[in-house]
Design an enzyme around this catalytic site. Structure first.
Site, PDB file in Angstrom:
ATOM      1  CE  LYS A 158      -6.899   2.239   6.966  1.00 57.91           C
ATOM      2  NZ  LYS A 158      -5.845   2.929   6.208  1.00 57.91           N
ATOM      3  CB  THR A 184      -3.686   8.364   1.999  1.00 57.15           C
ATOM      4  OG1 THR A 184      -2.682   7.618   2.686  1.00 57.15           O
ATOM      5  CG2 THR A 184      -4.052   9.572   2.859  1.00 57.15           C
ATOM      6  NE  ARG A 196      -0.888   8.787   4.858  1.00 54.85           N
ATOM      7  CZ  ARG A 196      -0.825   7.985   5.901  1.00 54.85           C
ATOM      8  NH1 ARG A 196       0.090   8.175   6.820  1.00 54.85           N
ATOM      9  NH2 ARG A 196      -1.667   7.005   6.021  1.00 54.85           N
ATOM     10  CD  GLU A 227      -2.448   1.472   2.663  1.00 52.89           C
ATOM     11  OE1 GLU A 227      -2.656   0.482   3.381  1.00 52.89           O
ATOM     12  OE2 GLU A 227      -2.769   2.633   2.988  1.00 52.89           O
TER      13      GLU A 227
HETATM   14  C1  3PG Z   1      -1.509   4.826   8.232  1.00 50.26           C
HETATM   15  O1  3PG Z   1      -2.458   5.136   7.555  1.00 50.26           O
HETATM   16  O2  3PG Z   1      -0.614   5.596   8.572  1.00 50.26           O
HETATM   17  C2  3PG Z   1      -1.465   3.408   8.585  1.00 50.26           C
HETATM   18  O3  3PG Z   1      -2.532   3.120   9.372  1.00 50.26           O
HETATM   19  C3  3PG Z   1      -0.197   2.949   9.175  1.00 50.26           C
HETATM   20  O4  3PG Z   1      -0.177   3.147  10.510  1.00 50.26           O
HETATM   21  P1  3PG Z   1       1.127   2.780  11.318  1.00 50.26           P
HETATM   22  O5  3PG Z   1       2.208   3.735  10.872  1.00 50.26           O
HETATM   23  O6  3PG Z   1       0.740   2.957  12.744  1.00 50.26           O
HETATM   24  O7  3PG Z   1       1.469   1.338  10.961  1.00 50.26           O
END
Ligand code: 3PG
Length: 213
Positions: A134, A74, A51, A47
């Site tokens: 999710k 995202t 960002r 994934e």
């Molecule tokens: C996110 O969207 O940042 C994910 O949920 C990942 O989260 P994490 O950095 O706590 O694994």
């Protein structure tokens, strides 16, 4: 694409490995090596979060890597969906869900793993046909105990919990009957990406790939 088909595709992706790496990648020129390192460690579903300014280029680079299944995370807007699809993403992940976002994913044939944090959100998505969701942010929302609780009355929805998941707490989620896999960024630490330590990332991925579910 129907919501049911999208959820089946999401379930198939979740079945590939116990952990989906959540990737925040600053530079597209590290993307190919990073994807290869994770795939080599046994984590093929990737994934890439939208960002960073480089994220769409990162998806383009990773989509070329044999054995990888690259998605975009995202996703917030219909434009994000179109951009992700055009870059070669084969699935999408969102922190929550809006009708506009769901419409766009269905219209663009991009299977979506939509985010929820409450039972009502899970029920709303289930009404539309999304049975793979999710749970986000998982730890902040009560962790594995909360997800187990949601599974009591709504066992037909299966989850990928993400947000605060680590090697240490991942087994708590993976032992639940309503958890297909977990998502987490711990398998691709920024310091190792910056250092180009692909061997180190493969080692962390291999440890994660061994988690049982
Ligand atoms: C996110 O969207 O940042 C994910 O949920 C990942 O989260 P994490 O950095 O706590 O694994």
């Amino acid at each position: 694409m129907t919501p049911q088909d999208a959820s089946q595709a999401a379930a198939d992706i979740c079945a590939l490995a116990p952990v989906v790496p959540v990737l925040v990648v600053e530079k597209a020129d590290t993307a190919e090596e990073l994807a290869k390192a994770l795939v080599a460690g046994g984590l093929p579903a990737l994934e890439v979060t939208l960002r960073t300014p480089a994220a769409l280029d990162v998806i383009r680079e990773m989509a070329k890597v044999d054995g990888g299944v690259v998605g975009a995370g995202t996703l917030l807007t219909p434009k994000d969906v179109e951009n992700a699809k055009a870059a070669g993403a084969t699935f999408g992940v969102s922190p929550g869900a809006t009708d506009k976002l769901l419409d766009a994913c269905e219209a663009n044939d991009l299977p979506l793993l939509p985010g929820i944090a409450t039972s009502s959100e899970a029920m709303r998505l289930l009404e539309r046909g999304y049975w793979v969701q999710k749970f986000f942010p998982a730890e902040a929302n009560g962790g594995a105990a909360a997800l187990k609780g949601i599974g009591g009355p709504i066992p037909q929805v299966k989850f990928c919990p993400t947000g605060g998941v680590s090697l240490k707490n991942a087994p708590d989620y993976l032992s639940l009957s309503n958890t297909l896999c977990v998502g987490g960024s711990w398998v691709a630490p920024k310091n190792l990406i910056d250092a180009g330590d692909w061997v180190g990332i493969t080692a962390i991925a291999a440890e994660a790939a061994k988690l049982t579910r």
